[in-house]
Design an enzyme around this catalytic site. Structure first.
Site, PDB file in Angstrom:
ATOM      1  N   ARG A 178     111.344  22.174  73.380  1.00 40.70           N
ATOM      2  CA  ARG A 178     110.082  22.657  73.979  1.00 40.70           C
ATOM      3  C   ARG A 178     109.839  24.106  73.550  1.00 40.70           C
ATOM      4  O   ARG A 178     108.719  24.494  73.268  1.00 40.70           O
ATOM      5  CB  ARG A 178     110.099  22.546  75.510  1.00 40.70           C
ATOM      6  CG  ARG A 178     108.915  23.257  76.136  1.00 40.70           C
ATOM      7  CD  ARG A 178     108.609  22.880  77.583  1.00 40.70           C
ATOM      8  NE  ARG A 178     109.746  22.741  78.441  1.00 40.70           N
ATOM      9  CZ  ARG A 178     110.511  23.747  78.898  1.00 40.70           C
ATOM     10  NH1 ARG A 178     110.241  25.003  78.563  1.00 40.70           N
ATOM     11  NH2 ARG A 178     111.539  23.503  79.679  1.00 40.70           N
ATOM     12  N   TYR A 219      81.727  21.970  71.916  1.00 40.28           N
ATOM     13  CA  TYR A 219      82.228  20.601  72.061  1.00 40.28           C
ATOM     14  C   TYR A 219      82.255  20.225  73.555  1.00 40.28           C
ATOM     15  O   TYR A 219      82.721  21.009  74.392  1.00 40.28           O
ATOM     16  CB  TYR A 219      83.628  20.538  71.431  1.00 40.28           C
ATOM     17  CG  TYR A 219      84.409  19.283  71.723  1.00 40.28           C
ATOM     18  CD1 TYR A 219      83.874  18.022  71.444  1.00 40.28           C
ATOM     19  CD2 TYR A 219      85.692  19.349  72.263  1.00 40.28           C
ATOM     20  CE1 TYR A 219      84.604  16.881  71.716  1.00 40.28           C
ATOM     21  CE2 TYR A 219      86.422  18.204  72.520  1.00 40.28           C
ATOM     22  CZ  TYR A 219      85.866  16.968  72.248  1.00 40.28           C
ATOM     23  OH  TYR A 219      86.584  15.848  72.523  1.00 40.28           O
ATOM     24  N   ASP A 239      87.018  28.531  67.225  1.00 42.16           N
ATOM     25  CA  ASP A 239      87.392  27.137  66.989  1.00 42.16           C
ATOM     26  C   ASP A 239      86.998  26.808  65.548  1.00 42.16           C
ATOM     27  O   ASP A 239      85.816  26.730  65.217  1.00 42.16           O
ATOM     28  CB  ASP A 239      86.653  26.232  67.991  1.00 42.16           C
ATOM     29  CG  ASP A 239      87.083  24.773  67.886  1.00 42.16           C
ATOM     30  OD1 ASP A 239      87.540  24.362  66.806  1.00 42.16           O
ATOM     31  OD2 ASP A 239      86.947  24.044  68.887  1.00 42.16           O
ATOM     32  N   LYS A 280      91.831  16.514  63.379  1.00 43.94           N
ATOM     33  CA  LYS A 280      90.679  16.347  62.487  1.00 43.94           C
ATOM     34  C   LYS A 280      91.062  16.626  61.030  1.00 43.94           C
ATOM     35  O   LYS A 280      91.946  15.976  60.512  1.00 43.94           O
ATOM     36  CB  LYS A 280      89.534  17.223  63.000  1.00 43.94           C
ATOM     37  CG  LYS A 280      89.295  17.094  64.519  1.00 43.94           C
ATOM     38  CD  LYS A 280      88.791  15.724  64.884  1.00 43.94           C
ATOM     39  CE  LYS A 280      88.901  15.344  66.349  1.00 43.94           C
ATOM     40  NZ  LYS A 280      88.843  16.331  67.388  1.00 43.94           N
TER      41      LYS A 280
END
Ligand code: PLP
Length: 382
Positions: free
Chosen positions: A46, A98, A170, A195
């Site tokens: 982690r 978005y 972004d 993406k």
């Protein structure tokens, strides 16, 4: 080295154990220590994992940062970034971002995590005014999803810097191949790596890159504390997909340009949103700050919603699906899909009409893509 070389060479032949050319995948959740108090670089996945680090390093190099956090999704990347804010801090965000980013920002600000103001970042006066409220962070999404508006990153980041605010961009729609937000003055660039960066539609992931080592320390603390990190297997797959980013995006944007020109001239299309078109209101800014126009575009089909449905049903290559940025071409109806959670009023303000369709143009042969769209348009025109 050029970006295309950096990306192909990332992590190649670094394996000290067996000299594997391709970096190995470390799935182990933990790593053995030499003794009590003897800490090493990798102890628990982690906190830090070698495979995740390979991807973080590659993205850092491409974006020109000092480091990156790889997250489990693009939404996890945004969640991580907004944890840099305190309850009294003001976040300025674009009114047309978005839909799920919009929903997350609203939900967390309503819980008192930070203060929030949506503005029109394409209006220079409104941007100037917004800085009078002393924001702590400005979020940019350029090009915006799905109407492809372009924010002037350099201008916004310069104003932000002068009032001590952080600029976050972004960069999902263009990838570091076509836009370098950090070079334009942003402090943080982030992605849904789901993406273009992964590019093969088989991983959900994200990343946050910064060029400020203090910000990186905070991001790493929150990524570890909240457990927002990406899995080693996903990181491996994403680095694998990323090696062909330049080839994919170059071909896809060539296809997108031809498609935009065809749609722009078509009698059944009332508007096309693609920054490469000279008619696009932010064409000049896009040309100045991007090194390509990308493979995303939107357009409004004429007629009622029945016509929109008829058009989509007729397509054979463009698949109706939520995501974008893969090798395969996709079509999306933002009003009922990606932007449904924004609500009708915010959608109307953002220009997301019921007739708007968003294309993620893939790398198939251009003729087939044009034929697919043309024959569906012909179908509704009859
Ligand atoms: N940012 C943009 C511009 C997006 O289009 C998306 C997803 O579509 C996200 C962030 C969220 O990414 P993810 O779906 O990987 O959580």
């Amino acid at each position: 080295m050029k970006k295309s070389t950096l990306i192909v060479q990332a992590g190649i032949a670094h394996d000290a154990a067996h000299k594997s050319v391709i970096p190995p995948i470390y799935l182990s959740s933990t790593f053995e220590m030499d003794g009590i108090g003897e800490h090493s670089k990798y102890e628990y996945s982690r906190t830090k994992n070698p495979t995740r680090d390979e991807l973080a390093n590659a993205i850092t190099e491409l974006e020109g940062g000092v480091g990156a956090c790889v997250t489990s999704s693009g939404m996890a990347a945004l969640t991580l970034i907004i944890h840099l804010l305190n309850p009294d801090d003001l976040l300025i965000a674009p009114f047309d971002c978005y839909g799920r980013s919009y929903r997350l920002l609203c939900a967390l600000s309503e819980k008192g995590h930070f203060k929030l103001k949506f503005i029109n970042q394409y209006d220079a006066d409104e941007v100037r005014q917004s800085f009078k409220a002393n924001p702590k962070m400005v979020l940019i999404e350029s090009p915006s999803n799905p109407v492809m508006r372009i924010a002037d990153i350099k201008n916004i980041a310069t104003q932000a810097k002068s009032c001590g605010a952080m600029t976050v961009c972004d960069n999902t729609f263009l990838s570091p191949m076509l836009q370098q937000p950090l070079e334009l003055g942003a402090d943080i660039s982030f992605h849904s790596t789901t993406k273009f960066i992964n590019g093969h539609g088989d991983v959900v992931g994200g990343c946050v890159v910064t060029n400020d080592s203090d910000i990186l320390t905070d991001l790493e603390f929150w990524a570890n504390s909240l457990g927002l990190i990406g899995a080693p297997f996903d990181s491996y797959m994403t680095l694998r997909g990323m090696r062909t980013l330049e080839l994919r995006i170059t071909r896809a944007q060539e296809n997108a340009m031809k498609i935009a020109e065809m749609l722009d001239a078509h009698e059944m299309v009332s508007a096309v949103y693609y920054p490469a078109l000279k008619s696009h209101p932010n064409h000049d800014i896009a040309r100045a700050q991007q090194s390509g126009f990308g493979a995303m575009l939107s357009f409004d089909v004429k007629g009622d919603i029945g016509n929109v449905k008829k058009f989509v049903d007729r397509l054979e290559i463009f698949r109706l699906a939520q995501s974008l940025g893969g090798t395969e071409s996709l079509i999306n109806h933002p009003a009922t899909m990606t932007h449904v959670s924004m609500g009708e009023e915010a959608r109307a303000k953002a220009g997301v009409t019921d007739n708007l369709l968003r294309l993620s143009v893939g790398i198939e042969h251009m003729d087939d893509l044009l034929n697919d769209l043309n024959s569906a348009l012909k179908h509704i025109g009859n």
